[in-house]
Design an enzyme around this catalytic site. Structure first.
Site, PDB file in Angstrom:
ATOM      1  N   SER A 122      74.612  69.975  61.119  1.00  0.00           N
ATOM      2  CA  SER A 122      74.156  68.800  62.143  1.00  0.00           C
ATOM      3  C   SER A 122      73.003  68.813  62.479  1.00  0.00           C
ATOM      4  O   SER A 122      72.058  68.712  61.744  1.00  0.00           O
ATOM      5  CB  SER A 122      75.281  69.042  63.270  1.00  0.00           C
ATOM      6  N   ASP A 165      81.787  61.090  57.992  1.00  0.00           N
ATOM      7  CA  ASP A 165      81.196  61.560  58.848  1.00  0.00           C
ATOM      8  C   ASP A 165      79.782  60.827  59.287  1.00  0.00           C
ATOM      9  O   ASP A 165      78.926  60.609  58.543  1.00  0.00           O
ATOM     10  CB  ASP A 165      80.552  62.903  58.699  1.00  0.00           C
ATOM     11  N   HIS A 175      83.355  65.851  61.034  1.00  0.00           N
ATOM     12  CA  HIS A 175      82.066  66.465  61.207  1.00  0.00           C
ATOM     13  C   HIS A 175      82.114  68.120  61.509  1.00  0.00           C
ATOM     14  O   HIS A 175      81.109  68.632  61.688  1.00  0.00           O
ATOM     15  CB  HIS A 175      81.249  66.043  62.635  1.00  0.00           C
TER      16      HIS A 175
END
Length: 474
Positions: free
Chosen positions: A289, A352, A403
């Protein structure tokens, strides 16, 4: 209770996202979860561990030869070749050509290994405000990997913890200075691991967004020149301002404040490169991320400053393994990374939303008209860097799994999954829920989780609105 149906289809198109410009994308199949009435079914018609590698890959066995001089090694199956012989290709020296579709077992193993090392950056992070180690690592450097459940914790030695300071004050009334947060660590492979890996491997890991100031940094979705090399500013190389701020900001308002994330990293990597300068080496950066964006910036920084260049020897390869990473910079950033030889393997999930940001509307897919004519805003569009390994999974009962780091690792590492693999047997998807259970009364947990979901939605809305304003749509 209704059971889940797990499906995997071999007919997934690599252009499902709708790219206008062909890119290097590879798909591992489609995985989805939905409610049904009676039995749990596992339907699988393809496998990640499937066919042998194409003959054009150095990891594949050569065709049969009548020559008596053919060695035993050259006739060995690809999966039996030692990593020490092919590590440069696994690190992306040929942009992972013929290694992703189908996925090479050795590459699969290395993605999983770096993903597990990265997971320690979450498992070690202390979010308990009553703890003396709040916003720091719960464990010492010598015990972090073992306490995090890493297989073969003695394979790497953690040499330094890395902290980042969001240059954002979310409580302006109290006017408190920004506080550094533990973001990851630097480690180096042990002497015993060097024999198996084929080189001395320096690893840097970066966790993703957890605290509110970090989310605010993510919302700063405007491009700004990187200018990391003072001798070559390169104003055409632009990156997202929030990520750059997190990378370069320090605790300047405190007397004994930490150096910036960037200064900590460059100092430690330079020390390790000098310590092992006579050895074969690699630099591997793993991020999830937001942490993926920091890995991109560090890789570019190292290469731009020429830290990986050595006289009379091959350059030290710099590789990024990006899990669920957002876009980081513009086309100039992408082209400069490629020119410098930075290798990036992006492991993404088509469901995602974070991998679509920033630049939800204006990105590499909308740079050119008909793939020929460059549009006026092409230099200001966000663009992904590197080669993409595409997953496709979604669970209607656990939306956050799209995610989740451990879900990504599970899908790459274990093609035949049970429900528990995706929704229960992972740390990342339950990380926020577990910490909120520990930190807050029962009555506040639901509201807190709703706020967390709203914050992530705001990230998407903020990115879209900023780019619409930039292009004078408003």
């Amino acid at each position: 209770m209704a059971a889940n149906i797990f499906t995997q289809s071999p007919n997934y198109s690599p252009f499902l996202i709708g790219d206008k410009v062909p890119q290097q994308k590879h798909n591992l199949g489609h995985i989805s979860f939905s409610d049904n009435t009676s039995n749990k079914k596992l339907v699988t018609s393809s496998s990640i561990m499937a066919p042998p590698l194409p003959s054009s890959s150095p990891l594949a066995p050569p065709p049969p030869s009548s020559s008596s001089s053919s060695s035993m090694l050259s006739r060995a199956p690809a999966s039996s070749l030692p990593l020490s012989r092919v590590w440069r290709e696994i690190q992306g020296s040929n942009n992972w050509e013929n290694l992703i579709d189908p996925l090479s077992p050795i590459l699969q193993q290395e993605i999983t290994r770096y993903g597990n090392l990265l997971s320690a950056s979450y498992k070690g992070f202390d979010l308990n405000p009553n703890s003396k180690r709040y916003l720091n690592c719960k464990y010492g450097k010598k015990s972090l990997l073992k306490e995090s459940g890493i297989h073969d914790p003695d394979g790497y030695q953690v040499t330094k913890y890395i902290y980042a300071t969001p240059d954002i004050n979310i409580n302006p009334i109290q006017n408190e200075p920004s506080r550094a947060r533990w973001i990851g660590y630097v480690a180096v492979s042990s002497d015993d691991s060097v024999k198996r890996l084929g080189r001395r491997d320096i690893v840097v890991t970066f966790r993703g967004t957890v605290t509110n100031p970090e989310w605010m940094a993510n919302l700063m979705s405007s491009l700004t020149p990187a200018r990391l090399d003072p001798h070559s500013p390169r104003s055409d190389v632009k990156v997202e301002s929030g990520f750059l701020s997190l990378y370069t900001s320090c605790e300047s308002e405190t007397k004994f404040g930490l150096e910036s994330c960037r200064e900590q990293l460059l100092s430690e990597i330079s020390r390790l490169l000098n310590k092992y300068k006579g050895e074969e080496m690699s630099i591997t950066l793993a991020g999830h991320s937001m942490g993926s964006s920091l890995a991109h910036l560090l890789a570019y920084d190292i290469a731009e400053l020429g830290m990986n260049k050595r006289r009379g020897q091959k350059d030290v390869p710099v590789t990024v393994f990006s899990f669920a990473g957002p876009r980081v910079g513009n086309l100039g950033f992408k082209e400069r990374c490629e020119e410098l030889g930075v290798k990036v393997l992006r492991i993404t999930n088509v469901n995602d939303p974070i991998t679509k940001l920033p630049g939800f509307l204006f990105n590499e897919n909308f740079r050119a008209l008909g793939g020929v004519y460059e549009l006026p805003w092409s230099c200001s569009c966000y663009t992904h860097v590197g080669v993409e390994l595409t997953l496709d999974f979604f669970d209607v009962q656990n939306i956050s799994c799209v995610h989740d780091l451990d879900t990504y690792i599970s899908l790459v590492n274990r093609p035949k999954l049970s429900k528990s693999t995706v929704t229960e047997d992972n740390f990342g998807s339950n990380f926020f829920n577990k910490t909120s259970d520990m930190m807050f009364p029962k009555g506040q947990r639901r509201a807190l989780r709703l706020r967390n979901a709203a914050t992530q939605a705001a990230y998407l809305i903020g990115s879209v609105s900023n780019h619409m304003m930039y292009c004078n749509i408003f």
